[in-house]
Design a protein around this motif. Structure first.
Motif, short mmCIF file in Angstrom:
data_model
loop_
_atom_site.label_atom_id
_atom_site.label_comp_id
_atom_site.label_asym_id
_atom_site.label_seq_id
_atom_site.Cartn_x
_atom_site.Cartn_y
_atom_site.Cartn_z
N GLN A 35 0.85 -1.21 0.00
CA GLN A 35 0.00 0.00 0.00
C GLN A 35 0.87 1.25 0.00
O GLN A 35 0.65 2.19 -0.77
N HIS A 36 1.89 1.26 0.89
CA HIS A 36 2.76 2.44 0.97
C HIS A 36 3.51 2.66 -0.34
O HIS A 36 3.64 3.79 -0.81
N ALA A 37 4.00 1.56 -0.92
CA ALA A 37 4.76 1.69 -2.16
C ALA A 37 3.86 2.23 -3.27
O ALA A 37 4.28 3.03 -4.10
N ALA A 38 2.59 1.80 -3.25
CA ALA A 38 1.65 2.29 -4.28
C ALA A 38 1.39 3.79 -4.08
O ALA A 38 1.29 4.54 -5.06
N ILE A 39 1.31 4.22 -2.83
CA ILE A 39 1.02 5.63 -2.56
C ILE A 39 2.23 6.52 -2.87
O ILE A 39 2.11 7.54 -3.54
N PHE A 40 3.38 6.10 -2.36
CA PHE A 40 4.55 6.97 -2.50
C PHE A 40 5.34 6.71 -3.79
O PHE A 40 6.15 7.55 -4.19
N GLY A 41 5.12 5.54 -4.40
CA GLY A 41 5.82 5.21 -5.64
C GLY A 41 6.99 4.26 -5.39
O GLY A 41 7.74 4.44 -4.42
N GLY A 42 7.10 3.28 -6.26
CA GLY A 42 8.16 2.28 -6.13
C GLY A 42 9.55 2.89 -6.24
O GLY A 42 10.54 2.28 -5.83
N ASP A 43 9.62 4.09 -6.78
CA ASP A 43 10.91 4.77 -6.91
C ASP A 43 11.39 5.28 -5.54
O ASP A 43 12.58 5.34 -5.27
N ARG A 44 10.43 5.64 -4.67
CA ARG A 44 10.81 6.15 -3.34
C ARG A 44 10.91 5.02 -2.31
O ARG A 44 11.70 5.08 -1.39
N LEU A 45 10.07 4.00 -2.48
CA LEU A 45 10.08 2.86 -1.56
C LEU A 45 10.32 1.60 -2.39
O LEU A 45 9.39 1.06 -2.98
N ARG A 46 11.58 1.18 -2.43
CA ARG A 46 11.91 0.04 -3.29
C ARG A 46 12.25 -1.15 -2.40
O ARG A 46 12.94 -0.98 -1.40
N TYR A 47 11.78 -2.33 -2.78
CA TYR A 47 12.08 -3.53 -1.99
C TYR A 47 12.77 -4.53 -2.91
O TYR A 47 12.22 -4.94 -3.94
N LEU A 48 13.99 -4.93 -2.53
CA LEU A 48 14.76 -5.89 -3.33
C LEU A 48 14.86 -7.20 -2.59
O LEU A 48 15.28 -7.23 -1.42
N ALA A 49 14.49 -8.29 -3.23
CA ALA A 49 14.56 -9.61 -2.60
C ALA A 49 15.05 -10.63 -3.61
O ALA A 49 15.06 -10.38 -4.82
N GLY A 50 15.47 -11.77 -3.09
CA GLY A 50 15.87 -12.88 -3.95
C GLY A 50 17.36 -13.01 -4.11
O GLY A 50 17.84 -13.98 -4.70
N LYS A 51 18.12 -12.03 -3.61
CA LYS A 51 19.58 -12.09 -3.72
C LYS A 51 20.20 -11.56 -2.44
O LYS A 51 19.55 -10.85 -1.67
N ARG A 52 21.46 -11.88 -2.26
CA ARG A 52 22.24 -11.29 -1.16
C ARG A 52 22.91 -10.00 -1.65
O ARG A 52 23.08 -9.81 -2.85
N LEU A 53 23.34 -9.19 -0.69
CA LEU A 53 23.99 -7.92 -1.05
C LEU A 53 25.09 -8.13 -2.09
O LEU A 53 25.18 -7.39 -3.06
#
Ligand SMILES: C[S@@+](CC[C@H](N)C(=O)[O-])C[C@H]1O[C@@H](n2cnc3c(N)ncnc32)[C@H](O)[C@@H]1O
Length: 301
Positions: free
Chosen positions: A145-163
């Motif tokens: 919900q937050h990502a949709a409101i603020f935009g994926g550019d401001r709230l980005r979530y990366l998963a599936g890999k290590r740093l």
């Protein structure tokens, strides 16, 4: 029943690292390897660790906490973190490595009537762009919900890999990088992890992290205690995590030792002051799955 919360600060009594390890072992999450028994095989332990990352619902070990609030970050990270976060502008960037559910970021982005935790840390109207990173995808409906409101550019979530699996180009640079019981506590390549973090920091930027059950810089832990994260030199003598960090070039390191916490914990602030960073390399000697895992590293000559 697994009821130990090893990742939560706040117990009043001072316990030694050794005591924690004994408890860990009795819950099958241990990190000590008595000299008479064979050390755990690293590859098998890494497979066990993967299962912890992938655990869901009732299968999640109780010590594997993934939803800490921003107020928890404020307590678990060195002093100055909230002020630094609050001073970021809207074009600045914050990377949280090992973000879990991303709750701390949601608190930071709380609506202005918002969460109590956000009022205590990083009060500012302008919000930096944030990247949450987790091996496993723990995004919640609230995150979406937050990502949709603020935009994926401001709230980005990366998963599936290590740093270490991201290129610098993919991630870009950051003014603030945090890690609360994330990769710094879980990685099997601590020196490689630190080098990668520092490569992602802007000069002048700060890496805020912490690590529990280590030999403390202030020396107030028990020097003969076994620790969850142990560092030794080439001769096998103990090295404090902060002493090792201070060998890094182009950084200023400040450590706040919390010897009165239930688990001796070092809160760490690393400011990058120039670009020619070089981290003293270490090799992994032991790894035992857990929350966090037990690790032993040896500095390379
Ligand atoms: C115990 S959770 C902590 C979550 C959150 N920081 C909190 O305090 O609630 C550990 C997190 O670290 C992540 N993690 C561990 N090693 C990592 C690595 N090398 N790179 C990226 N994330 C890592 C896990 O996937 C998970 O999201």
């Amino acid at each position: 029943m697994r009821s130990v919360k090893l990742s939560v600060k706040g117990w009043k009594s001072v316990e030694t690292c050794l005591a924690v390890l004994i408890v860990l072992q009795s819950f099958g999450l241990g990190a000590a390897w008595p000299e008479e028994s064979a050390p755990p095989r690293i590859d098998e332990e890494i497979v066990k660790q993967e299962k912890i990352y992938g655990s869901r619902g009732a299968a999640v070990p109780s010590g594997y906490v993934t939803g800490r609030a921003l107020s928890d970050y404020a307590e678990l990270l060195p002093s100055g973190f909230c002020e630094a976060l609050g001073s970021l502008g809207s074009s600045d960037r914050w990377l949280d490595i090992g973000a879990g559910d991303g709750q701390a970021i949601l608190d930071y982005y709380a609506f202005e009537d918002g969460a109590a935790s956000a009022q205590k840390c990083a009060q500012s109207l302008s919000k930096a762009r944030v990247v949450a990173m987790s091996i496993e995808d723990r995004r919640t409906d609230k995150w979406r919900q937050h990502a949709a409101i603020f935009g994926g550019d401001r709230l980005r979530y990366l998963a599936g890999k290590r740093l270490r699996q991201y290129s610098r180009e993919e991630l870009g640079k950051f003014q603030i990088i945090t890690d609360v019981y994330g990769g710094f506590s879980y990685t099997e390549d601590l020196s490689g992890f630190l080098a990668k973090v520092l490569s992602l920091l802007e000069t002048g930027g700060v890496f805020y992290t912490m690590v529990q059950d280590v030999h403390l810089e202030d020396g107030k832990d028990k020097p003969d205690a076994s620790c969850l994260t142990e560092l030794v030199d080439a001769a096998g003598h103990d090295v404090k995590v902060c002493s090792w960090l201070k060998q890094t070039t182009c950084v200023q390191v400040a450590c706040e030792s919390k010897s009165d916490w239930d688990s001796p914990t070092e809160l760490i602030n690393i400011r990058k002051i120039c670009s020619d960073v070089s981290v003293s390399r270490m090799k992994l000697l032991h790894y035992e799955a857990g929350v966090p895992p037990g690790r032993r590293f040896q500095l390379e000559p």
